[in-house]
Design a protein around this motif. Structure first.
Motif, PDB file in Angstrom:
ATOM      1  N   MET A 289      -9.467  -1.229   2.285  1.00 24.78           N
ATOM      2  CA  MET A 289      -8.644  -2.300   2.853  1.00 24.78           C
ATOM      3  C   MET A 289      -9.373  -2.896   4.049  1.00 24.78           C
TER       4      MET A 289
ATOM      5  N   VAL B 162       0.833  -1.208   0.000  1.00 22.01           N
ATOM      6  CA  VAL B 162       0.000   0.000   0.000  1.00 22.01           C
ATOM      7  C   VAL B 162       0.863   1.252   0.000  1.00 22.01           C
TER       8      VAL B 162
ATOM      9  N   VAL C 195     -10.664   2.057   5.583  1.00 20.47           N
ATOM     10  CA  VAL C 195     -10.314   0.807   6.272  1.00 20.47           C
ATOM     11  C   VAL C 195     -11.566   0.274   6.946  1.00 20.47           C
TER      12      VAL C 195
ATOM     13  N   GLU D 287      -5.286  -6.490   4.943  1.00 19.51           N
ATOM     14  CA  GLU D 287      -4.032  -6.287   5.673  1.00 19.51           C
ATOM     15  C   GLU D 287      -3.934  -7.266   6.836  1.00 19.51           C
TER      16      GLU D 287
ATOM     17  N   LEU E 259      -2.321   2.078   7.735  1.00 22.65           N
ATOM     18  CA  LEU E 259      -3.529   2.286   6.947  1.00 22.65           C
ATOM     19  C   LEU E 259      -4.465   3.293   7.600  1.00 22.65           C
TER      20      LEU E 259
END
Length: 421
Positions: free
Chosen positions: A175, A134, A381, A153, A162
């Motif tokens: 993610m 990333v 996220v 992740e 993140l």
């Protein structure tokens, strides 16, 4: 010809037979992931898609890659740590049609290039560990962002990176925070890290733990596991923390809690598990005992400050595989394991297969989820949906032959109503 053979960058394809044996062994001990593999073979959720994976490249990871491949994906894989890659496993994956850009202990520049090569395949989906893929995509190679729908992740360090990107509005695709799923941190971080760290330390040092003082730096789920296993080996365990709540928890779990400046004076073994940098540094080296053994189980090799240790030393030599001896100017000697990298993977085989069975099942299902829902999720996220977490737990129980109770209709009504009493 196998396209993966033409495209891959590995150490030696002739190592494949031993790698196949390793993968076969873990497959036999990962029944949840095998069940998902059959599901993927039937449903083909990744048909026509390219997936790039960056994880510690050993046998369990290899089996995850094969499961994703079974779902129809064109899979490319690279390592997430220079010392955890196993060359025989890489060779076996190439024979199985998976493109591999990885080898054991490459130079830093080559290691970085291998990560970039895995992204130059222009993946639709990624699985990342520590946020390396990333970070490269957002900082150095934004030209490769175009095709990416999302990813998952693996670890605490990556989630921190993140979330920082998300907070600043910089994240360009969704993610899934697999590390934050119950079936990840409750089992992988605690039981997996706890066992594999001591496996790595014990096989590397061949020294007794019983009766010695172990300093565990950080009492998150990984720290809990490391401390618990150290206690089981007969150690006197000290925990250092910066979080007051975790410090109280460590105290009530029966461990001594103190600042590192005090713990450094009495520790025999040190294990860092914080995800932060410089948690063992110069001021601590100044008071450590002769013979102290230093190790790290966090993602990056920054938790034990190596430059400050080297600056205090008059000689550095390798005295045993994965053990560097630093002799200080006053004659004291400290021993750093696995160059301060992840001791459980750089000096061992990582978490047990049965533990990674659950984690990698979450990875596989999360990848399917983000592929199906990326437009709805947006550039942020997100947690693993509870339904997937529970599904993995139920699959695991079934594989163990364990049954549990279910709620009756009356019990569900009671729990759902504020008027019932």
């Amino acid at each position: 010809m196998n396209k993966a053979v033409e495209n891959s960058m590995i150490a030696d394809l002739r190592l494949a037979p031993e790698g196949h044996l390793k993968i076969d062994w873990v497959e036999a001990h990962m029944p949840v992931l095998s069940r998902i593999r059959k599901q993927f073979e039937a449903e083909q959720p990744f048909k026509g898609l390219r997936v790039s994976i960056s994880l510690h490249l050993e046998a369990k990871t290899a089996y995850l890659a094969k499961v994703v491949q079974a779902g129809g994906a064109e899979v490319t894989i690279t390592g997430s740590n220079p010392l955890s890659t196993q060359d025989d496993v890489c060779a076996a994956l190439v024979e199985d049609g998976i493109t591999v850009y990885a080898k054991y202990n490459p130079e830093p520049a080559e290691y970085k290039q291998l990560l970039i090569r895995a992204l130059e395949t222009k993946p639709d989906l990624i699985i990342d560990d520590g946020g390396d893929l990333v970070t490269i995509l957002h900082s150095e190679r934004p030209d490769l962002l175009e095709n990416i729908c999302g990813g998952a992740e693996e670890t605490t360090t990556g989630i921190l990176r993140l979330k920082a990107m998300d907070k600043e509005g910089q994240l360009k695709f969704p993610m899934v925070a697999v590390n934050d799923a119950y079936c990840k941190y409750l089992f992988d971080n605690r039981y997996g890290t706890g066992q594999s760290v001591w496996d790595g330390i014990n096989r590397t040092t061949n020294l007794v733990v019983a009766g010695k003082t172990v300093v565990v730096v950080g009492y998150g789920w990984c720290g809990k596991g490391v401390a618990m296993r150290a206690k089981g080996l007969g150690a006197n365990v000290i925990v250092t923390e910066v979080d007051a709540i975790r410090a109280v928890e460590a105290h009530m779990d029966g461990f001594r809690v103190m600042p590192m400046t005090e713990a450094a004076k009495i520790g025999d073994f040190f294990v860092t598990v914080t995800g932060n940098r410089d948690v063992i540094r110069g001021e601590h080296y100044d008071v450590m005992k002769d013979g102290a053994i230093l190790s790290n189980a966090g993602h990056f090799d920054v938790e034990v400050n190596k430059p400050e240790l080297a600056a205090r030393s008059i000689s550095i030599r390798t005295v045993r595989r994965n053990i560097e001896e630093y002799q200080l100017k006053d004659g004291r000697k400290f021993y750093l394991l696995a160059e301060g990298r992840l001791v459980n993977l750089a000096a061992g085989d990582g978490h047990p297969a049965e533990i990674m069975d659950m984690t990698f099942a979450l990875q596989a299902l999360s990848l399917k989820y983000v592929n199906e829902q990326y437009e709805r999720i947006g550039k942020t996220v997100v947690n693993v949906p509870y339904e997937l977490d529970e599904q993995v737990a139920r699959f695991k129980l079934e594989s163990l032959g364990v049954n549990i109770d279910t709620l009756t209709d009356e019990q569900r009504t009671y729990l759902d109503s504020w008027q019932e009493h």
